[in-house]
Design an enzyme around this catalytic site. Structure first.
Site, short mmCIF file in Angstrom:
data_model
loop_
_atom_site.label_atom_id
_atom_site.label_comp_id
_atom_site.label_asym_id
_atom_site.label_seq_id
_atom_site.Cartn_x
_atom_site.Cartn_y
_atom_site.Cartn_z
CB THR A 124 -15.53 51.95 -49.22
OG1 THR A 124 -15.76 51.60 -50.57
CG2 THR A 124 -14.06 52.29 -49.04
CD GLU B 127 -13.63 58.21 -52.79
OE1 GLU B 127 -14.72 57.94 -52.24
OE2 GLU B 127 -13.06 57.43 -53.55
#
Ligand code: HSE
Length: 320
Positions: free
Chosen positions: A190, A137
Protein backbone atom coordinates in the site's frame (compact mmCIF):
# COMPACT_ATOMS: atom_id res chain seq x y z
CA UNK A 1 -12.64 -0.13 35.38
CA UNK A 2 -14.01 -3.16 37.31
CA UNK A 3 -11.82 -5.56 39.27
CA UNK A 4 -9.79 -7.83 37.04
CA UNK A 5 -11.45 -10.85 38.69
CA UNK A 6 -14.73 -10.02 36.93
CA UNK A 7 -13.05 -9.72 33.56
CA UNK A 8 -12.77 -12.46 30.99
CA UNK A 9 -9.42 -14.22 30.66
CA UNK A 10 -9.62 -14.73 26.95
CA UNK A 11 -11.65 -13.24 24.10
CA UNK A 12 -11.72 -13.78 20.36
CA UNK A 13 -12.70 -11.00 17.97
CA UNK A 14 -13.41 -11.15 14.25
CA UNK A 15 -12.98 -8.21 11.87
CA UNK A 16 -14.00 -8.47 8.20
CA UNK A 17 -12.10 -7.81 5.00
CA UNK A 18 -13.16 -4.67 3.13
CA UNK A 19 -13.30 -3.09 -0.30
CA UNK A 20 -12.26 0.54 -0.11
CA UNK A 21 -12.23 3.46 -2.58
CA UNK A 22 -15.05 1.91 -4.68
CA UNK A 23 -13.66 3.69 -7.73
CA UNK A 24 -14.37 7.36 -7.12
CA UNK A 25 -13.96 7.53 -3.32
CA UNK A 26 -10.21 7.30 -2.71
CA UNK A 27 -9.69 7.13 1.07
CA UNK A 28 -13.27 8.18 1.92
CA UNK A 29 -15.55 5.20 1.31
CA UNK A 30 -15.47 1.46 1.91
CA UNK A 31 -17.63 -1.54 2.65
CA UNK A 32 -17.30 -4.71 4.70
CA UNK A 33 -17.34 -8.19 3.20
CA UNK A 34 -18.76 -11.36 4.70
CA UNK A 35 -16.60 -14.34 5.82
CA UNK A 36 -13.04 -13.24 4.94
CA UNK A 37 -11.18 -11.41 7.68
CA UNK A 38 -9.03 -11.81 10.78
CA UNK A 39 -9.58 -13.50 14.12
CA UNK A 40 -7.57 -12.10 17.00
CA UNK A 41 -7.34 -13.92 20.34
CA UNK A 42 -6.45 -11.75 23.34
CA UNK A 43 -5.54 -13.39 26.65
CA UNK A 44 -4.95 -11.75 30.00
CA UNK A 45 -1.41 -12.21 31.36
CA UNK A 46 0.16 -11.36 34.70
CA UNK A 47 3.12 -9.90 32.90
CA UNK A 48 2.37 -6.28 31.92
CA UNK A 49 2.60 -5.13 28.31
CA UNK A 50 1.74 -6.91 25.08
CA UNK A 51 3.16 -10.18 23.78
CA UNK A 52 2.64 -11.71 20.35
CA UNK A 53 2.07 -15.45 20.79
CA UNK A 54 1.67 -16.31 17.12
CA UNK A 55 0.35 -15.52 13.67
CA UNK A 56 -1.05 -18.08 11.24
CA UNK A 57 -2.69 -18.07 7.82
CA UNK A 58 -0.25 -15.51 6.43
CA UNK A 59 2.37 -17.81 4.80
CA UNK A 60 4.89 -16.42 7.24
CA UNK A 61 4.97 -12.92 5.74
CA UNK A 62 3.73 -10.86 8.69
CA UNK A 63 6.03 -9.67 11.49
CA UNK A 64 6.35 -11.97 14.52
CA UNK A 65 7.91 -9.17 16.52
CA UNK A 66 5.30 -7.53 18.78
CA UNK A 67 6.89 -4.14 18.12
CA UNK A 68 6.26 -4.48 14.39
CA UNK A 69 2.92 -6.29 14.11
CA UNK A 70 -0.14 -4.08 13.62
CA UNK A 71 -2.34 -6.10 16.02
CA UNK A 72 0.10 -5.78 18.90
CA UNK A 73 0.80 -2.14 18.01
CA UNK A 74 -2.91 -1.35 18.42
CA UNK A 75 -3.17 -3.47 21.59
CA UNK A 76 -0.18 -1.63 23.13
CA UNK A 77 -1.68 1.77 22.32
CA UNK A 78 -4.93 0.84 24.09
CA UNK A 79 -3.11 -0.57 27.15
CA UNK A 80 -0.94 2.53 27.31
CA UNK A 81 -4.02 4.73 27.59
CA UNK A 82 -6.19 2.53 29.81
CA UNK A 83 -3.45 1.17 32.08
CA UNK A 84 -4.96 -2.09 33.30
CA UNK A 85 -3.16 -4.04 36.06
CA UNK A 86 -2.40 -6.87 33.67
CA UNK A 87 -0.86 -7.53 30.26
CA UNK A 88 -2.23 -9.03 27.05
CA UNK A 89 -1.04 -11.89 24.85
CA UNK A 90 -2.20 -11.73 21.23
CA UNK A 91 -2.60 -14.42 18.58
CA UNK A 92 -3.59 -13.49 15.02
CA UNK A 93 -5.42 -15.98 12.79
CA UNK A 94 -5.46 -14.51 9.32
CA UNK A 95 -8.34 -15.76 7.21
CA UNK A 96 -7.85 -13.45 4.25
CA UNK A 97 -4.99 -12.68 1.85
CA UNK A 98 -2.22 -10.27 2.88
CA UNK A 99 -1.20 -7.33 0.65
CA UNK A 100 -4.26 -7.92 -1.48
CA UNK A 101 -6.12 -4.59 -1.32
CA UNK A 102 -8.79 -6.11 0.92
CA UNK A 103 -7.76 -4.33 4.10
CA UNK A 104 -5.66 -7.05 5.70
CA UNK A 105 -3.83 -4.75 8.14
CA UNK A 106 -7.12 -2.99 8.91
CA UNK A 107 -8.79 -6.28 9.84
CA UNK A 108 -5.90 -7.12 12.21
CA UNK A 109 -6.00 -3.65 13.74
CA UNK A 110 -9.77 -3.67 14.24
CA UNK A 111 -9.96 -7.22 15.60
CA UNK A 112 -7.11 -6.48 18.02
CA UNK A 113 -8.79 -3.29 19.22
CA UNK A 114 -12.11 -5.04 19.80
CA UNK A 115 -10.51 -8.04 21.54
CA UNK A 116 -8.36 -5.98 23.91
CA UNK A 117 -11.28 -3.69 24.72
CA UNK A 118 -13.40 -6.72 25.61
CA UNK A 119 -10.63 -8.08 27.82
CA UNK A 120 -10.69 -4.76 29.68
CA UNK A 121 -14.46 -5.00 30.22
CA UNK A 122 -15.49 -2.94 27.15
CA UNK A 123 -14.64 0.55 28.42
CA UNK A 124 -14.58 1.99 24.88
CA UNK A 125 -17.22 2.13 22.16
CA UNK A 126 -16.44 1.10 18.57
CA UNK A 127 -16.30 4.79 17.68
CA UNK A 128 -13.73 5.35 20.44
CA UNK A 129 -11.69 2.36 19.24
CA UNK A 130 -11.59 3.66 15.66
CA UNK A 131 -8.66 6.11 16.12
CA UNK A 132 -6.51 3.29 17.53
CA UNK A 133 -7.17 1.20 14.43
CA UNK A 134 -6.43 4.20 12.18
CA UNK A 135 -3.10 4.67 13.98
CA UNK A 136 -2.41 0.99 13.31
CA UNK A 137 -2.90 1.68 9.59
CA UNK A 138 -0.56 4.65 9.83
CA UNK A 139 2.03 2.43 11.52
CA UNK A 140 2.07 -0.15 8.71
CA UNK A 141 1.37 1.92 5.58
CA UNK A 142 2.69 5.40 6.47
CA UNK A 143 -0.82 6.75 5.99
CA UNK A 144 -3.70 6.74 8.45
CA UNK A 145 -6.36 6.13 5.84
CA UNK A 146 -9.64 5.19 7.55
CA UNK A 147 -11.53 3.65 4.62
CA UNK A 148 -10.68 0.03 5.48
CA UNK A 149 -10.75 0.21 9.29
CA UNK A 150 -14.09 2.06 9.39
CA UNK A 151 -16.21 -0.50 7.48
CA UNK A 152 -14.29 -3.33 9.15
CA UNK A 153 -15.23 -1.89 12.54
CA UNK A 154 -18.86 -0.87 11.89
CA UNK A 155 -19.90 -3.06 8.95
CA UNK A 156 -22.01 -1.92 6.01
CA UNK A 157 -20.97 0.92 3.70
CA UNK A 158 -19.09 3.73 5.42
CA UNK A 159 -18.44 7.20 4.04
CA UNK A 160 -15.80 9.27 5.81
CA UNK A 161 -16.63 12.96 5.39
CA UNK A 162 -13.45 14.10 7.16
CA UNK A 163 -10.52 11.69 7.36
CA UNK A 164 -8.81 13.73 10.09
CA UNK A 165 -11.77 14.18 12.39
CA UNK A 166 -13.02 10.70 11.52
CA UNK A 167 -16.49 11.95 10.74
CA UNK A 168 -17.81 8.54 9.68
CA UNK A 169 -21.29 8.01 8.26
CA UNK A 170 -22.93 4.64 7.76
CA UNK A 171 -24.85 4.68 4.48
CA UNK A 172 -27.93 2.64 3.66
CA UNK A 173 -27.48 0.34 0.68
CA UNK A 174 -29.61 -1.78 -1.64
CA UNK A 175 -29.66 -5.36 -0.37
CA UNK A 176 -29.31 -6.89 -3.84
CA UNK A 177 -25.67 -5.96 -4.29
CA UNK A 178 -23.20 -8.81 -4.78
CA UNK A 179 -19.45 -8.08 -4.87
CA UNK A 180 -17.14 -10.23 -6.97
CA UNK A 181 -13.54 -9.92 -5.81
CA UNK A 182 -10.67 -11.50 -7.71
CA UNK A 183 -7.33 -11.60 -5.96
CA UNK A 184 -4.40 -12.28 -8.32
CA UNK A 185 -1.38 -13.87 -6.70
CA UNK A 186 0.93 -10.89 -6.52
CA UNK A 187 1.41 -8.47 -3.66
CA UNK A 188 1.26 -4.69 -3.87
CA UNK A 189 2.49 -2.72 -0.90
CA UNK A 190 0.00 0.00 0.00
CA UNK A 191 2.80 2.44 0.89
CA UNK A 192 4.22 2.09 -2.65
CA UNK A 193 0.79 2.26 -4.31
CA UNK A 194 0.27 5.57 -2.49
CA UNK A 195 3.72 6.95 -3.22
CA UNK A 196 3.19 6.83 -6.99
CA UNK A 197 0.00 8.92 -6.86
CA UNK A 198 0.04 12.54 -8.03
CA UNK A 199 0.11 15.30 -5.41
CA UNK A 200 -1.83 17.65 -7.65
CA UNK A 201 -5.00 16.96 -9.58
CA UNK A 202 -6.23 19.11 -12.50
CA UNK A 203 -9.51 20.81 -11.65
CA UNK A 204 -11.34 19.22 -14.60
CA UNK A 205 -10.49 15.76 -13.28
CA UNK A 206 -11.42 16.72 -9.73
CA UNK A 207 -14.83 17.87 -10.99
CA UNK A 208 -15.44 14.50 -12.67
CA UNK A 209 -14.27 12.66 -9.55
CA UNK A 210 -16.46 14.49 -7.04
CA UNK A 211 -19.39 14.20 -9.43
CA UNK A 212 -18.88 10.45 -9.39
CA UNK A 213 -18.44 10.29 -5.62
CA UNK A 214 -21.65 12.27 -5.15
CA UNK A 215 -23.37 9.87 -7.56
CA UNK A 216 -21.99 6.88 -5.68
CA UNK A 217 -23.29 8.11 -2.33
CA UNK A 218 -26.63 9.15 -3.82
CA UNK A 219 -26.87 5.74 -5.49
CA UNK A 220 -26.37 3.95 -2.15
CA UNK A 221 -28.83 6.21 -0.32
CA UNK A 222 -31.51 6.13 -3.03
CA UNK A 223 -31.08 2.41 -3.66
CA UNK A 224 -30.37 3.30 -7.29
CA UNK A 225 -28.03 0.50 -8.37
CA UNK A 226 -27.44 1.83 -11.87
CA UNK A 227 -26.50 5.28 -10.56
CA UNK A 228 -24.08 3.82 -8.04
CA UNK A 229 -22.61 1.45 -10.62
CA UNK A 230 -21.91 4.17 -13.18
CA UNK A 231 -20.38 6.29 -10.42
CA UNK A 232 -17.73 3.61 -9.74
CA UNK A 233 -15.45 5.48 -12.09
CA UNK A 234 -12.04 6.70 -10.99
CA UNK A 235 -10.27 9.21 -13.24
CA UNK A 236 -7.47 10.00 -10.76
CA UNK A 237 -6.10 6.95 -8.93
CA UNK A 238 -7.06 3.95 -11.06
CA UNK A 239 -5.21 5.09 -14.22
CA UNK A 240 -1.97 5.36 -12.19
CA UNK A 241 -2.32 2.12 -10.26
CA UNK A 242 -3.56 0.09 -13.24
CA UNK A 243 0.00 -0.42 -14.37
CA UNK A 244 0.87 -2.22 -11.12
CA UNK A 245 -1.66 -4.94 -12.00
CA UNK A 246 -0.71 -7.22 -14.93
CA UNK A 247 -3.71 -7.66 -17.23
CA UNK A 248 -5.70 -4.86 -15.56
CA UNK A 249 -7.28 -3.63 -18.79
CA UNK A 250 -8.31 -7.07 -20.03
CA UNK A 251 -9.64 -8.10 -16.60
CA UNK A 252 -11.82 -5.00 -16.47
CA UNK A 253 -13.01 -5.51 -20.06
CA UNK A 254 -13.71 -9.19 -19.31
CA UNK A 255 -15.82 -8.21 -16.28
CA UNK A 256 -17.83 -5.65 -18.25
CA UNK A 257 -18.28 -8.00 -21.25
CA UNK A 258 -19.59 -10.61 -18.80
CA UNK A 259 -22.20 -7.96 -17.85
CA UNK A 260 -20.80 -6.68 -14.56
CA UNK A 261 -22.37 -3.35 -13.63
CA UNK A 262 -18.99 -1.89 -12.62
CA UNK A 263 -15.39 -2.93 -12.06
CA UNK A 264 -12.40 -1.26 -10.38
CA UNK A 265 -9.41 -1.86 -8.10
CA UNK A 266 -10.11 -2.90 -4.51
CA UNK A 267 -8.20 -0.53 -2.21
CA UNK A 268 -4.61 -0.26 -3.34
CA UNK A 269 -4.84 -3.54 -5.29
CA UNK A 270 -3.96 -5.96 -6.74
CA UNK A 271 -7.48 -7.34 -6.11
CA UNK A 272 -10.14 -6.14 -8.50
CA UNK A 273 -13.84 -6.06 -7.73
CA UNK A 274 -16.94 -6.12 -9.88
CA UNK A 275 -20.53 -5.36 -8.97
CA UNK A 276 -23.45 -7.63 -9.87
CA UNK A 277 -26.88 -8.31 -8.40
CA UNK A 278 -27.16 -12.10 -8.26
CA UNK A 279 -25.10 -15.27 -7.80
CA UNK A 280 -25.40 -16.43 -11.44
CA UNK A 281 -23.92 -13.14 -12.67
CA UNK A 282 -21.26 -13.34 -9.97
CA UNK A 283 -20.17 -16.76 -11.20
CA UNK A 284 -19.98 -15.66 -14.82
CA UNK A 285 -18.17 -12.41 -14.07
CA UNK A 286 -15.75 -14.04 -11.61
CA UNK A 287 -14.87 -16.74 -14.15
CA UNK A 288 -14.26 -14.16 -16.88
CA UNK A 289 -12.02 -12.05 -14.61
CA UNK A 290 -10.00 -15.07 -13.45
CA UNK A 291 -9.57 -16.22 -17.04
CA UNK A 292 -8.25 -12.78 -18.03
CA UNK A 293 -5.79 -12.82 -15.13
CA UNK A 294 -4.65 -16.30 -16.21
CA UNK A 295 -3.99 -14.97 -19.69
CA UNK A 296 -1.80 -12.32 -18.06
CA UNK A 297 0.09 -15.11 -16.28
CA UNK A 298 -1.54 -14.84 -12.87
CA UNK A 299 -3.48 -17.37 -10.84
CA UNK A 300 -6.12 -15.85 -8.60
CA UNK A 301 -8.68 -16.50 -5.87
CA UNK A 302 -12.32 -15.58 -6.15
CA UNK A 303 -14.47 -14.20 -3.34
CA UNK A 304 -18.18 -13.60 -3.89
CA UNK A 305 -19.80 -11.72 -1.05
CA UNK A 306 -22.69 -9.57 -0.03
CA UNK A 307 -22.12 -6.67 2.37
CA UNK A 308 -21.43 -7.60 5.99
CA UNK A 309 -23.82 -5.51 8.08
CA UNK A 310 -22.38 -6.05 11.51
CA UNK A 311 -18.66 -5.40 11.11
CA UNK A 312 -16.25 -6.50 13.83
CA UNK A 313 -17.69 -8.72 16.53
CA UNK A 314 -16.72 -10.84 19.49
CA UNK A 315 -16.83 -14.55 18.66
CA UNK A 316 -19.35 -16.13 18.62
CA UNK A 317 -20.76 -13.30 16.55
CA UNK A 318 -24.45 -12.76 17.06
CA UNK A 319 -26.80 -11.86 14.24
CA UNK A 320 -24.89 -13.83 11.57
N1 HSE B 1 -7.59 4.10 0.32
C1 HSE B 1 -6.40 3.30 0.50
C2 HSE B 1 -5.58 3.37 -0.77
C3 HSE B 1 -6.80 1.87 0.76
O1 HSE B 1 -6.18 3.25 -1.84
O2 HSE B 1 -4.37 3.57 -0.69
C4 HSE B 1 -5.64 0.93 0.91
O3 HSE B 1 -6.11 -0.42 0.86
Amino acid sequence: MGSSRQLRKQVIAFAPATISNLGSGFDVIGLALEKSGDYVVAERTEKRGVQLIGVDGDNGVLPRDARKNVATYVASAILKDLKPRFGVAITVHKRMPVGSGLGSSAASAVAAALAVNALLGNPLSKRELLPYAVEGERFVSDAGHPDNVSPSMFGGVIFIRDVKKLDVIQLPYPKKLVWVVVHPHIEIRTAYARKILPNKVPLAKAVLQWGNLGGLIAGFCLGNIHLLARSIEDVIVEPVRARLIPGFKSVKSAAMEARALACSISGSGPSMFALVTNQADAKRVGRAMQKAFRRAGLNSDLIVSRINREGACLVPCVGK
